[in-house]
Design an enzyme around this catalytic site. Sequence first.
Site, PDB file in Angstrom:
ATOM      1  N   GLU A   1       0.895  -1.126  -0.230  1.00  0.00           N
ATOM      2  CA  GLU A   1       0.029   0.042   0.080  1.00  0.00           C
ATOM      3  C   GLU A   1       0.925   1.170  -0.012  1.00  0.00           C
ATOM      4  O   GLU A   1       1.634   1.553   1.080  1.00  0.00           O
ATOM      5  CB  GLU A   1      -0.813   0.163   1.350  1.00  0.00           C
ATOM      6  CG  GLU A   1      -1.375  -1.289   1.639  1.00  0.00           C
ATOM      7  CD  GLU A   1      -2.819  -1.560   0.938  1.00  0.00           C
ATOM      8  OE1 GLU A   1      -3.086  -0.738   0.458  1.00  0.00           O
ATOM      9  OE2 GLU A   1      -3.243  -2.591   1.192  1.00  0.00           O
TER      10      GLU A   1
ATOM     11  N   CYS B   1      -2.079   9.074   4.222  1.00  0.00           N
ATOM     12  CA  CYS B   1      -2.109   8.820   2.612  1.00  0.00           C
ATOM     13  C   CYS B   1      -3.286   9.206   2.009  1.00  0.00           C
ATOM     14  O   CYS B   1      -3.110   9.484   0.835  1.00  0.00           O
ATOM     15  CB  CYS B   1      -1.857   7.284   2.378  1.00  0.00           C
ATOM     16  SG  CYS B   1      -3.126   6.334   3.588  1.00  0.00           S
TER      17      CYS B   1
HETATM   18  P1  NAP Z   1       8.558   4.752   4.111  1.00  0.00           P
HETATM   19  O1  NAP Z   1       9.709   5.903   4.428  1.00  0.00           O
HETATM   20  O2  NAP Z   1       8.225   4.208   2.916  1.00  0.00           O
HETATM   21  O3  NAP Z   1       8.811   3.969   5.670  1.00  0.00           O
HETATM   22  C1  NAP Z   1       7.754   2.793   5.588  1.00  0.00           C
HETATM   23  C2  NAP Z   1       8.424   1.655   6.305  1.00  0.00           C
HETATM   24  O4  NAP Z   1       9.297   0.975   5.389  1.00  0.00           O
HETATM   25  C3  NAP Z   1       9.295   1.932   7.704  1.00  0.00           C
HETATM   26  O5  NAP Z   1       9.017   0.781   8.418  1.00  0.00           O
HETATM   27  C4  NAP Z   1      10.515   2.127   6.989  1.00  0.00           C
HETATM   28  O6  NAP Z   1      11.505   1.703   7.826  1.00  0.00           O
HETATM   29  C5  NAP Z   1      10.628   0.922   5.866  1.00  0.00           C
HETATM   30  N1  NAP Z   1      11.660   0.919   5.130  1.00  0.00           N
HETATM   31  C6  NAP Z   1      12.555   2.035   4.619  1.00  0.00           C
HETATM   32  N2  NAP Z   1      13.429   1.614   3.840  1.00  0.00           N
HETATM   33  C7  NAP Z   1      13.142   0.375   3.658  1.00  0.00           C
HETATM   34  C8  NAP Z   1      13.832  -0.445   2.762  1.00  0.00           C
HETATM   35  N3  NAP Z   1      14.831  -0.178   1.780  1.00  0.00           N
HETATM   36  N4  NAP Z   1      13.481  -1.677   2.691  1.00  0.00           N
HETATM   37  C9  NAP Z   1      12.298  -2.182   3.631  1.00  0.00           C
HETATM   38  N5  NAP Z   1      11.789  -1.315   4.348  1.00  0.00           N
HETATM   39  C10 NAP Z   1      12.126  -0.256   4.386  1.00  0.00           C
HETATM   40  O7  NAP Z   1       6.969   5.661   4.670  1.00  0.00           O
HETATM   41  P2  NAP Z   1       6.387   6.380   5.749  1.00  0.00           P
HETATM   42  O8  NAP Z   1       7.250   7.784   5.892  1.00  0.00           O
HETATM   43  O9  NAP Z   1       6.952   5.440   7.024  1.00  0.00           O
HETATM   44  O10 NAP Z   1       4.988   6.369   5.520  1.00  0.00           O
HETATM   45  C11 NAP Z   1       4.462   7.395   4.696  1.00  0.00           C
HETATM   46  C12 NAP Z   1       4.220   6.953   3.418  1.00  0.00           C
HETATM   47  O11 NAP Z   1       3.460   5.890   3.469  1.00  0.00           O
HETATM   48  C13 NAP Z   1       3.584   7.917   2.510  1.00  0.00           C
HETATM   49  O12 NAP Z   1       3.842   7.649   1.086  1.00  0.00           O
HETATM   50  C14 NAP Z   1       1.995   7.542   2.635  1.00  0.00           C
HETATM   51  O13 NAP Z   1       1.190   7.671   1.317  1.00  0.00           O
HETATM   52  C15 NAP Z   1       2.223   5.997   2.633  1.00  0.00           C
HETATM   53  N6  NAP Z   1       1.114   5.258   3.395  1.00  0.00           N
HETATM   54  C16 NAP Z   1       0.176   4.755   2.607  1.00  0.00           C
HETATM   55  C17 NAP Z   1      -0.858   4.086   2.942  1.00  0.00           C
HETATM   56  C18 NAP Z   1      -1.819   3.384   2.230  1.00  0.00           C
HETATM   57  O14 NAP Z   1      -2.758   2.505   2.896  1.00  0.00           O
HETATM   58  N7  NAP Z   1      -1.782   3.182   0.772  1.00  0.00           N
HETATM   59  C19 NAP Z   1      -1.115   4.031   4.477  1.00  0.00           C
HETATM   60  C20 NAP Z   1      -0.220   4.622   5.322  1.00  0.00           C
HETATM   61  C21 NAP Z   1       0.907   5.364   4.671  1.00  0.00           C
HETATM   62  P3  NAP Z   1      12.181   3.049   8.774  1.00  0.00           P
HETATM   63  O15 NAP Z   1      11.080   3.923   9.614  1.00  0.00           O
HETATM   64  O16 NAP Z   1      12.940   2.540   9.550  1.00  0.00           O
HETATM   65  O17 NAP Z   1      13.012   4.043   7.841  1.00  0.00           O
END
Ligand code: NAP
Length: 753
Positions: A515, A549
Amino acid sequence: MEYYDLKNITLALYRSLLEEEEFRGYPHTGLVFQSYLKECDRDLRELVSWAESQEQRLTLRLVKGAYWEAESVIAPERSWPYPVYMNKYESDASFERSARFILENHRWFKLACASQNIRSVACVMELIERLKVPEGQYEYQVIYGMAEPLQKALVEMGLPVRVYTTVGSAIPGMAYLIRRLLENTARGSFLSALYVENRPIEELLVNPRERIEAVGTTREPQFGLSITPEKSPFRNEPLRDWNRTEYREQMFRALENVRKDFPCRVPLIIGGERVTTAETFRSINPANPEETVGIIAQATEDEAEAAVDAAREAFPQWRDVPPEKRANYLFRAAEVARIMRDELVALQVFEVGKSWIESDADVCEAIDYLEYYGRQMLRLGTSRSTMKIPGENNELFYEPRGVSVIIAPWNFPLAISTGMTSAALVTGNTVVYKPSSQSAVTGFMLYTLFSESGLPPGVLNFIPGPGSEIGDHLVDHPDVALIAFTGSKRVGLRIIEHASRTSEAADHVKHVTAEMGGKNAIIVDSDADLDEVVVGIIQSAYGYQGQKCSACSRLVVVQDIYEPLLERLKAAAESIVIGSPEDPESFVGPLIDKTAQKKVLDYIEIGRSEGRLHLIRGENKGKGFRVPITIFTDITSEHRLAREEIFGPVLAVLKVPTFKEALNTALMGDYALTGSVYSRSPAHIALALRQFRVGNLYVNRKCTGAMIGRQPFGGFKLSGLGSKAGGPDYLLHYMMPRTVTENTFRRGFAPPM
Ligand code: NAP
């Protein structure tokens, strides 16, 4: 006082004003009481004690209440009990009861009887006489132009009558009169029964108490989703009604108590063991970066490896636990979450800077996932026979995939983590859960809910640590069968790419649910109801600082309504309270971290160069990772402000000539997550239903706030792979279907079907 949501706060405000030295004892003030509210009796009792203690005289205008329909829609929407009586005769009985109470306490109260119902008015007259209420302590209030024979009769009887009407500007005045007209002519109203339905007068004068005794009261309807016969229907966890003082006090206490434990020490959990590490990282309060919420053990690839091993070892046994037993762990975890609710809400306020309302909604959503997926598994957990044919037995059933890695974001720190983790667990997978580094303490609370529910060791492993360091290792691991991810497009696409490579050591192809981000648009049609639109935009664009999101970051407005909308939107945005998330009054708080802050400030600069700054507010408000809320106009679809996910309170406004053009504009870009249309044209709404292709489309409401079971959530294009969290087919992503066919013909006969 007309709106239940504001009743308690109005009462409190009124009392506090009259307790001020300046107004104390001043007798010419008053309140309206609505007898259709079940709390009317209690409120009156409280008010009389207060009036006595303050020696305060006041007028009480007693009405039946004008918003029965609205109140009976709002309450079930929030899973709250109905605040109003279900039947008109119950409100009538309450009116008479309340009138008696007010008149009995005429030392403090003057009654203003505001009813067009002859029975209610006659009852008041009789009570005044019996209770010997002195003149000056009562009056009758009637609206100009309605029920004129009654008005005339009252005047002819020499009673004190106040005829009231609206004054001032035409539109609100007309709106008021129309509301009164609707109220007085509604089904069940006295005037409509008398003049429209021509009911006999004897019937209209029946004592409403007798009606209750004869007919009884009606139970309020229960809304819910029947998923499985084994369990009660699914209902969304009721959100807190923050109007209630006890909840607010409870929450202040929870904030204080939770803070006492800071910084919380959070270990890894591998195979049921608490593991500490040499390296740790800090989770900080974004509203006050000097405050450390938690010091968290930091997993490296070694611990990630150990966690996958533990999950792999626990898998065969967990897979064979019957689905209903697995579901019970979820139901128990939901119970634990209910017990810990205040603590869980308070923690989010500190750890991710969410307002009370938003944090509470997140915790409710987590509970909903547990209750919903538990029930869904009961439905999916039994094997089903497929087509019936003589001589063979065909069964289809689902089995888990194996070791699942759950990678979660911080913006719904408990809800989304709970959703993905509980889906994996209930379907029989074992889990390695990596929370976001910004919300690892809340992530640990999810582990706590399950450990309190008695989950066996190794089934859920908890390994906080930087995604950039352990993420690839987890995703690439040959023993991992499933990756459930929610987060940014950038990380999501990387995970999809990595997972698609099957290593020599793997004996399966990995499955991914992802997602990802959004760039969601609200379309405002030329005939939209601006009262609704403005509230919807404010909530969608600035709720949780635009860090959802589903948040609205593009406003596509048909030109005819452009000017009035922008004027009102600006005024509304100027009224928002920006402050600390600890303060319940605050609507907008800080962003999650310094990087997010810088990113949003950079986009504000980009906005200045691409469009025109219509509003900027809160630049210097408070500590922490603050950014102002902004509105940019003159934005076009080519601008970066219209294409890129900003994840902050930056709203880009695009003006378009027609509704069709609005749809085309809204559909531009890489994402397809949520969208919303405000229109009163059935043809335009129908067109939007067909063409506004996003994962979650909303008509005449905000584009955030999807509820489990009601609005299964998730997008497509670059917003996701099309799964729907909180929907009936979500669990299927975590399982593989198997079919078993048995030849039953071998003993020489075809068994009966
Ligand atoms: P993110 O930076 O993509 O991080 C999400 C998760 O991925 C975190 O646990 C992060 O760990 C981990 N991560 C980072 N780099 C990674 C890698 N190379 N391999 C595997 N995992 C990795 O996103 P966020 O800032 O937490 O959340 C915001 C984003 O989520 C926005 O784009 C939002 O639109 C989206 N979102 C989407 C939905 C939906 O249902 N579509 C819902 C909520 C949020 P770390 O924290 O340790 O970096």
